[in-house]
Design an enzyme around this catalytic site. Structure first.
Site, PDB file in Angstrom:
ATOM      1  N   LEU A 264       0.558   3.614  -1.987  1.00 16.77           N
ATOM      2  CA  LEU A 264       0.935   3.531  -3.400  1.00 16.77           C
ATOM      3  C   LEU A 264       1.404   4.879  -3.937  1.00 16.77           C
ATOM      4  CD1 LEU A 264      -1.963   1.250  -4.707  1.00 16.77           C
ATOM      5  CD2 LEU A 264       0.281   0.597  -3.792  1.00 16.77           C
TER       6      LEU A 264
ATOM      7  N   ASP B 162      13.920  -1.761  -5.034  1.00 13.35           N
ATOM      8  CA  ASP B 162      14.328  -2.811  -4.108  1.00 13.35           C
ATOM      9  C   ASP B 162      15.061  -3.894  -4.895  1.00 13.35           C
ATOM     10  OD1 ASP B 162      12.999  -1.714  -1.707  1.00 13.35           O
ATOM     11  OD2 ASP B 162      11.189  -2.085  -2.848  1.00 13.35           O
TER      12      ASP B 162
ATOM     13  N   GLN C  44      12.836  -2.033  -9.370  1.00 13.63           N
ATOM     14  CA  GLN C  44      14.292  -2.097  -9.205  1.00 13.63           C
ATOM     15  C   GLN C  44      14.723  -1.324  -7.968  1.00 13.63           C
ATOM     16  OE1 GLN C  44      16.740  -0.717 -12.575  1.00 13.63           O
ATOM     17  NE2 GLN C  44      18.319  -0.237 -11.051  1.00 13.63           N
TER      18      GLN C  44
ATOM     19  N   GLU D  50       3.855   6.679  -7.526  1.00  7.55           N
ATOM     20  CA  GLU D  50       4.075   6.555  -8.961  1.00  7.55           C
ATOM     21  C   GLU D  50       4.898   5.308  -9.322  1.00  7.55           C
ATOM     22  OE1 GLU D  50       2.357   8.087 -10.962  1.00  7.55           O
ATOM     23  OE2 GLU D  50       3.385   7.313 -12.758  1.00  7.55           O
ATOM     24  N   GLY D  51       5.775   4.886  -8.413  1.00  7.69           N
ATOM     25  CA  GLY D  51       6.555   3.663  -8.661  1.00  7.69           C
ATOM     26  C   GLY D  51       5.645   2.455  -8.794  1.00  7.69           C
ATOM     27  N   HIS D  52       4.714   2.311  -7.852  1.00  7.87           N
ATOM     28  CA  HIS D  52       3.759   1.194  -7.920  1.00  7.87           C
ATOM     29  C   HIS D  52       2.916   1.278  -9.190  1.00  7.87           C
ATOM     30  CE1 HIS D  52       4.264   1.701  -3.426  1.00  7.87           C
ATOM     31  NE2 HIS D  52       4.549   0.420  -3.562  1.00  7.87           N
TER      32      HIS D  52
ATOM     33  N   GLY E  69       0.836  -1.204   0.000  1.00  8.88           N
ATOM     34  CA  GLY E  69       0.000   0.000   0.000  1.00  8.88           C
ATOM     35  C   GLY E  69       0.869   1.251   0.000  1.00  8.88           C
TER      36      GLY E  69
END
Lengths: 288, 288
Positions: A34, A151, A149, A36-38, A32
């Site tokens: 959330l 992580d 990426q 822009e990456g998600h 959660g």
């Protein structure tokens, strides 16, 4: 609105129906908060899969006893809105007890690639990640699961886990998404005050410095590492947890950049620990 | 003849084709040295599944350093014949390096139910079993996988693993198959000389004694355990490793037989360690 599913049995039913209808399933596991990456992961999933499932589950088993499980941002209403805007089909949102019932106790542990970088300061973290992702993959049974990426070590661990245990799922790594000023998107960025946020820009700056050295032909990973450390230490609010260069994706020790390498950094700003990374290409044509 | 498959990619292809044709898949994982017990598993699988896959793989990771991995009976030609006679469709027979390539290292560990009975004297055994069965299940992706009650703790461990990790497979336990004189079928029975084999009959005798006490209404698990120990100790060649009664299938400590219980024994005859067990029914109508 996406279909919201809280129970494992129903989740299985929903994906079984999609599969029977001949649809491919893309899966984006999240905790959660959330950003822009998600949403980039969701977009990648939508590009190549018919049905996109996002899980929102703050997994207690990947937080250490002194970490931020209780404080971790919980933004359910905003998350659901974001999923709707992005065209997510199903949001899987199980309760902790649904995932970890009484007498629960089976762990997935990945060796070697978990004992360095974030695994060093967060000893049980990757066991919790590998275990919960195994559970989620087995529940959703996607064709592809998408991870950022940002992580990078997590992606390495999960790819190794899927390969070692012969799981019938594909792990896809999606490039880091950054704010316009270069700070990598993270759910933990909300912890930063404005001064810390400004200081945190040194992370991306230091990675760019490393790419520059790499492109200029510097083959010595120690020299690149030292340049990155010097760059970060020039900012007084930044307290380095680690700055490391390992081969990618094996995370083996390397002295010379004669293969792709992961430059990964973890730095504290106040009590907030941020991570960032970049892949140094052995052909010296380096990407971000 | 059954189709013999050595490579994981081909195994996946074979089952994918069967599944596309709408067939259900039954799976019997073995270490070879097939006997009537294994063949009963195959028959049960054939009863309820369209395609039956038997794996023959002597898994190194479930043997301790001083155990019988090297000596474990290898009877490939006979095994293949037995599979043919039983109507097995596919025999999966991978090499060790196919299952455990270089840089392999991801383990599945099941807590609590693995630290007693055989887990006590064989500390890494169930980690190896859980891990290899996870791999085999993920390769074959069966609807149901069949295991013998002979290894009752193994069944308990695998059922817990499948539940805890939400694996989309069903573990089916099939009753123990015995020789006419009562000795439970085991690949390790070939290690026994004729004197030891005669002595080993005390195992079944002691389990029958326990069932008798149970049926007569004895509620005290300690008394039943003591009677079993006395029975086995009356045979001088028998050296007890353990005689234990736990709740079934949780393997929790119990004093009173107010729920189903597993009476499990492990006894050495010479250097050969045999196991046997029976389920004591709380309703006192006891089966074998």
């Amino acid at each position: 609105m996406p279909k919201v599913v809280e129970c494992i049995t129903e989740m299985r039913k929903v994906v079984a129906e999609a599969r029977l209808a001949g649809k491919t399933i893309g899966f984006v596991p999240t905790m959660g908060a959330l950003h822009e990456g998600h949403m980039t992961l969701v977009r990648e999933a939508k590009k190549v899969c018919d049905v996109v499932v996002v899980s929102i589950f703050i997994n207690p088993t990947q937080f250490g006893p002194n970490e931020d499980f209780d404080a971790y941002p919980r933004t359910w209403a905003e998350d659901l809105n974001a999923c709707r805007s992005a065209g997510v089909d199903v949001v899987f949102h199980p309760h902790v007890h649904e995932m970890y019932p009484d007498n629960w106790g089976t762990w997935v542990t990945v060796e070697d690639v978990t004992d360095k970088l974030c695994g060093k300061s967060r000893p049980i973290h990757f066991r919790g990640v590998a275990t919960v992702v195994t559970k989620l993959l087995n529940i959703v049974q996607p064709d592809k699961a998408f991870f950022g990426q940002k992580d990078a070590q997590q992606v390495v661990v999960l790819k190794k886990m899927v390969r070692d245990l012969n799981m019938p799922y594909e792990i896809v790594m999606v490039p880091i998404v950054r704010d316009v000023d270069g700070l990598a998107k993270s759910s933990r960025n909300v912890y930063l005050n404005s001064e810390q946020r400004q200081a945190a820009l040194v992370l991306y700056k230091s990675l760019c410095k490393a790419q520059e050295l790499c492109r200029s032909g510097e083959p010595d990973s120690r020299k690149i590492r030292e340049a990155v450390i010097a760059c970060i230490e020039s900012v007084s609010l930044a307290k380095i947890d680690y700055v490391e260069i390992y081969s990618f994706p094996d995370l083996a020790d390397i002295d010379t950049l004669d293969q792709d390498a992961l430059l990964a950094v973890a730095v504290k700003f106040g009590t907030t620990r941020l991570i960032d990374n970049t892949i140094l290409k052995s052909n010296h044509i380096c990407g971000g």
